[in-house]
Design a protein around this motif. Structure first.
Motif, PDB file in Angstrom:
ATOM      1  N   LEU A  56      17.420  10.826  -0.389  1.00 19.73           N
ATOM      2  CA  LEU A  56      16.811  11.401  -1.663  1.00 19.73           C
ATOM      3  C   LEU A  56      17.263  12.984  -1.796  1.00 19.73           C
ATOM      4  O   LEU A  56      17.364  13.634  -0.818  1.00 19.73           O
ATOM      5  N   ASP A  57      17.475  13.309  -3.095  1.00 22.73           N
ATOM      6  CA  ASP A  57      17.617  14.883  -3.304  1.00 22.73           C
ATOM      7  C   ASP A  57      16.558  15.709  -3.090  1.00 22.73           C
ATOM      8  O   ASP A  57      16.557  16.771  -2.632  1.00 22.73           O
ATOM      9  N   GLY A  58      15.285  14.932  -3.173  1.00 20.92           N
ATOM     10  CA  GLY A  58      14.026  15.673  -2.801  1.00 20.92           C
ATOM     11  C   GLY A  58      13.412  15.141  -1.455  1.00 20.92           C
ATOM     12  O   GLY A  58      14.216  15.299  -0.523  1.00 20.92           O
ATOM     13  N   ARG A  59      12.417  14.402  -1.584  1.00 21.41           N
ATOM     14  CA  ARG A  59      12.069  13.765  -0.242  1.00 21.41           C
ATOM     15  C   ARG A  59      10.955  12.724  -0.511  1.00 21.41           C
ATOM     16  O   ARG A  59      10.495  12.753  -1.536  1.00 21.41           O
ATOM     17  N   ALA A  60      10.626  12.050   0.711  1.00 18.82           N
ATOM     18  CA  ALA A  60       9.576  11.076   0.525  1.00 18.82           C
ATOM     19  C   ALA A  60       8.397  11.592   1.207  1.00 18.82           C
ATOM     20  O   ALA A  60       8.338  12.391   2.251  1.00 18.82           O
ATOM     21  N   TRP A  61       7.117  10.889   1.120  1.00 21.78           N
ATOM     22  CA  TRP A  61       5.807  11.296   1.423  1.00 21.78           C
ATOM     23  C   TRP A  61       5.209   9.967   1.911  1.00 21.78           C
ATOM     24  O   TRP A  61       5.260   8.807   1.250  1.00 21.78           O
ATOM     25  N   ALA A  62       4.416   9.793   2.981  1.00 21.99           N
ATOM     26  CA  ALA A  62       3.580   8.545   3.391  1.00 21.99           C
ATOM     27  C   ALA A  62       2.270   8.977   2.962  1.00 21.99           C
ATOM     28  O   ALA A  62       1.637  10.004   3.103  1.00 21.99           O
ATOM     29  N   VAL A  63       1.808   7.790   2.525  1.00 20.41           N
ATOM     30  CA  VAL A  63       0.050   7.665   2.091  1.00 20.41           C
ATOM     31  C   VAL A  63      -0.407   6.329   2.850  1.00 20.41           C
ATOM     32  O   VAL A  63      -0.006   5.370   2.289  1.00 20.41           O
ATOM     33  N   LEU A  64      -1.408   6.658   3.886  1.00 19.93           N
ATOM     34  CA  LEU A  64      -1.733   5.637   4.695  1.00 19.93           C
ATOM     35  C   LEU A  64      -3.050   5.269   4.558  1.00 19.93           C
ATOM     36  O   LEU A  64      -3.858   6.058   4.321  1.00 19.93           O
ATOM     37  N   GLY A  65      -3.308   4.121   4.819  1.00 20.13           N
ATOM     38  CA  GLY A  65      -4.776   3.536   4.702  1.00 20.13           C
ATOM     39  C   GLY A  65      -4.887   2.037   4.695  1.00 20.13           C
ATOM     40  O   GLY A  65      -4.044   1.487   5.249  1.00 20.13           O
ATOM     41  N   VAL A  66      -6.209   1.809   4.258  1.00 18.77           N
ATOM     42  CA  VAL A  66      -6.358   0.331   4.524  1.00 18.77           C
ATOM     43  C   VAL A  66      -6.629  -0.280   3.059  1.00 18.77           C
ATOM     44  O   VAL A  66      -7.572   0.170   2.315  1.00 18.77           O
ATOM     45  N   HIS A  67      -6.144  -1.410   2.782  1.00 20.99           N
ATOM     46  CA  HIS A  67      -6.087  -2.151   1.561  1.00 20.99           C
ATOM     47  C   HIS A  67      -7.325  -2.576   1.104  1.00 20.99           C
ATOM     48  O   HIS A  67      -8.196  -3.150   1.889  1.00 20.99           O
ATOM     49  N   PRO A  68      -7.953  -2.190   0.133  1.00 22.61           N
ATOM     50  CA  PRO A  68      -9.412  -2.456  -0.114  1.00 22.61           C
ATOM     51  C   PRO A  68      -9.754  -4.177  -0.216  1.00 22.61           C
ATOM     52  O   PRO A  68     -10.787  -4.493   0.159  1.00 22.61           O
ATOM     53  N   GLY A  69      -8.594  -4.800  -0.563  1.00 23.76           N
ATOM     54  CA  GLY A  69      -8.532  -6.258  -0.407  1.00 23.76           C
ATOM     55  C   GLY A  69      -8.967  -6.594   0.912  1.00 23.76           C
ATOM     56  O   GLY A  69      -9.170  -8.011   0.945  1.00 23.76           O
ATOM     57  N   LEU A  70      -8.745  -6.013   2.063  1.00 26.21           N
ATOM     58  CA  LEU A  70      -8.610  -6.563   3.305  1.00 26.21           C
ATOM     59  C   LEU A  70     -10.379  -7.084   3.512  1.00 26.21           C
ATOM     60  O   LEU A  70     -10.519  -7.839   4.138  1.00 26.21           O
ATOM     61  N   VAL A  71     -11.257  -6.296   2.907  1.00 28.14           N
ATOM     62  CA  VAL A  71     -12.594  -6.837   3.044  1.00 28.14           C
ATOM     63  C   VAL A  71     -12.860  -8.127   2.880  1.00 28.14           C
ATOM     64  O   VAL A  71     -13.604  -8.878   3.592  1.00 28.14           O
ATOM     65  N   SER A  72     -12.277  -8.783   1.754  1.00 31.95           N
ATOM     66  CA  SER A  72     -12.569 -10.151   1.475  1.00 31.95           C
ATOM     67  C   SER A  72     -11.677 -11.025   2.267  1.00 31.95           C
ATOM     68  O   SER A  72     -12.207 -12.057   2.905  1.00 31.95           O
ATOM     69  N   ARG A  73     -10.639 -10.793   2.931  1.00 29.30           N
ATOM     70  CA  ARG A  73      -9.872 -11.559   3.775  1.00 29.30           C
ATOM     71  C   ARG A  73     -10.759 -11.531   5.268  1.00 29.30           C
ATOM     72  O   ARG A  73     -10.794 -12.622   5.892  1.00 29.30           O
ATOM     73  N   LEU A  74     -11.279 -10.301   5.455  1.00 31.67           N
ATOM     74  CA  LEU A  74     -12.314 -10.437   6.698  1.00 31.67           C
ATOM     75  C   LEU A  74     -13.420 -11.366   6.461  1.00 31.67           C
ATOM     76  O   LEU A  74     -13.883 -12.101   7.301  1.00 31.67           O
ATOM     77  N   VAL A  75     -14.323 -10.991   5.346  1.00 30.09           N
ATOM     78  CA  VAL A  75     -15.356 -11.675   5.205  1.00 30.09           C
ATOM     79  C   VAL A  75     -15.297 -13.192   4.736  1.00 30.09           C
ATOM     80  O   VAL A  75     -16.093 -13.970   5.317  1.00 30.09           O
ATOM     81  N   ASP A  76     -14.188 -13.458   4.025  1.00 30.17           N
ATOM     82  CA  ASP A  76     -14.015 -14.807   3.390  1.00 30.17           C
ATOM     83  C   ASP A  76     -13.397 -16.071   4.194  1.00 30.17           C
ATOM     84  O   ASP A  76     -13.546 -17.090   4.197  1.00 30.17           O
ATOM     85  N   GLU A  77     -12.418 -15.148   4.932  1.00 35.36           N
ATOM     86  CA  GLU A  77     -11.463 -15.876   5.889  1.00 35.36           C
ATOM     87  C   GLU A  77     -11.690 -15.865   7.288  1.00 35.36           C
ATOM     88  O   GLU A  77     -11.235 -16.975   8.037  1.00 35.36           O
ATOM     89  N   ARG A  78     -12.289 -14.706   7.633  1.00 31.88           N
ATOM     90  CA  ARG A  78     -12.250 -14.571   9.325  1.00 31.88           C
ATOM     91  C   ARG A  78     -13.525 -14.478   9.707  1.00 31.88           C
ATOM     92  O   ARG A  78     -13.842 -14.267  11.071  1.00 31.88           O
ATOM     93  N   GLY A  79     -14.754 -14.681   9.019  1.00 28.28           N
ATOM     94  CA  GLY A  79     -15.822 -14.836   9.400  1.00 28.28           C
ATOM     95  C   GLY A  79     -16.506 -13.318   9.755  1.00 28.28           C
ATOM     96  O   GLY A  79     -17.766 -13.455  10.392  1.00 28.28           O
TER      97      GLY A  79
END
Length: 282
Positions: free
Chosen positions: A76-99
């Motif tokens: 890039l002529d400029g630059r990239a930056w990272a934004v990191l975290g936990v997708h809020p949809g994970l809560v459903s995967r954990l609760v509904d699929e993984r107990g």
């Protein structure tokens, strides 16, 4: 040869998957059309094959993102930056699929955010990602999700970094902005991903559809532009392709919205992320 649009051009929410998706080829497309800066958000952990059981399990997801950000910056002529975290949809995967119970899921997701905040502290990430489901969930899951988001705000205040949100669609998220301010994080530093043209509360990151952008441009308020490019080989071009933001900048210029272009690509990045998209151009 890259097109020169005469301005920094920032896509505020893009995913890059160098192993399974287009990866750096998407960055090349973005740059060739005049794109200069990227906010790269880690893909949902399970999309990278990570089924987390402990906070440290998120680390490979974050490492993949910060590594591809370094490589993208070289293109890039400029630059990239990272934004990191936990997708809020994970809560459903954990609760509904993984107990998991909602509180157990909350604790794991908050721990993942703690790990992401380490990357901010070390200068390898610009900000954090959090939010809450954009679909119907039980009251217990909703409460747990809001507690995860509030934790992200506390970390953002502690690290003096922005928090980018994935939430339900709305034109008024004032309450969320007030929660952030309660922790000491300015509402301008809270960015609503996948926003419409107007939003009360956080800073809107507007999906780069012409109708939404025209509303944002004419409102005259701070806003950002994004594609939410997902870099999924099974969904090529979804949600929007990497060439979209540069093309929409050119369209805004042709429509006479030069002030809005400056707002979205110079002034609001400084306001929300404390970055200088002009000074970081080569």
């Amino acid at each position: 040869m890259s097109e020169d649009l005469g301005t920094p051009v920032l896509d505020d929410h893009m995913h890059l998957d160098p192993e399974h998706g287009r990866g750096l080829d998407a960055v090349r497309d973005f740059a060739r059309l005049g794109g200069t800066h990227l906010i790269v958000v880690n893909k949902p952990s399970w999309h990278l094959g990570v089924e987390a059981d402990a906070p440290a399990d998120f680390r490979p997801v974050f490492e993949t993102t910060v590594d591809v950000v370094e490589d993208a910056t070289d293109l890039l002529d400029g630059r990239a930056w990272a934004v990191l975290g936990v997708h809020p949809g994970l809560v459903s995967r954990l609760v509904d699929e993984r107990g998991y119970g909602p509180e157990e899921a909350r604790d794991l997701m908050q721990g993942g955010l703690d790990v992401a905040a380490e990357y901010v502290r070390d200068g390898r990430a610009l900000g954090l990602k959090s939010g809450r489901p954009h679909y119907d969930v039980t009251d217990a899951v909703w409460t747990a999700s809001n507690e995860v988001m509030r934790h992200a705000f506390s970390l953002g205040a502690d690290r003096d970094c922005p928090v980018q949100l994935h939430t339900e669609g709305s034109e008024d998220l004032t309450e969320i902005a007030e929660w952030a301010e309660d922790t000491g994080l300015a509402r301008e530093r809270v960015v609503k991903h996948y926003a419409g043209g107007t939003l009360a509360g956080p800073t809107p990151s507007v999906m780069s559809e012409k109708d939404r952008l025209r509303v944002a441009a004419e409102a005259g308020d701070p806003f950002l532009m994004e594609t939410d490019f997902v870099d999924d080989p099974d969904r090529p071009g979804a949600v929007m392709g990497p060439k979209t933001v540069p093309r929409r900048v050119r369209w805004l210029q042709e429509e006479g919205y030069d002030d809005a272009v400056r707002t979205a690509h110079v002034e609001t990045p400084a306001l929300a992320y404390d970055v200088d998209t002009v000074a970081t151009l080569e």
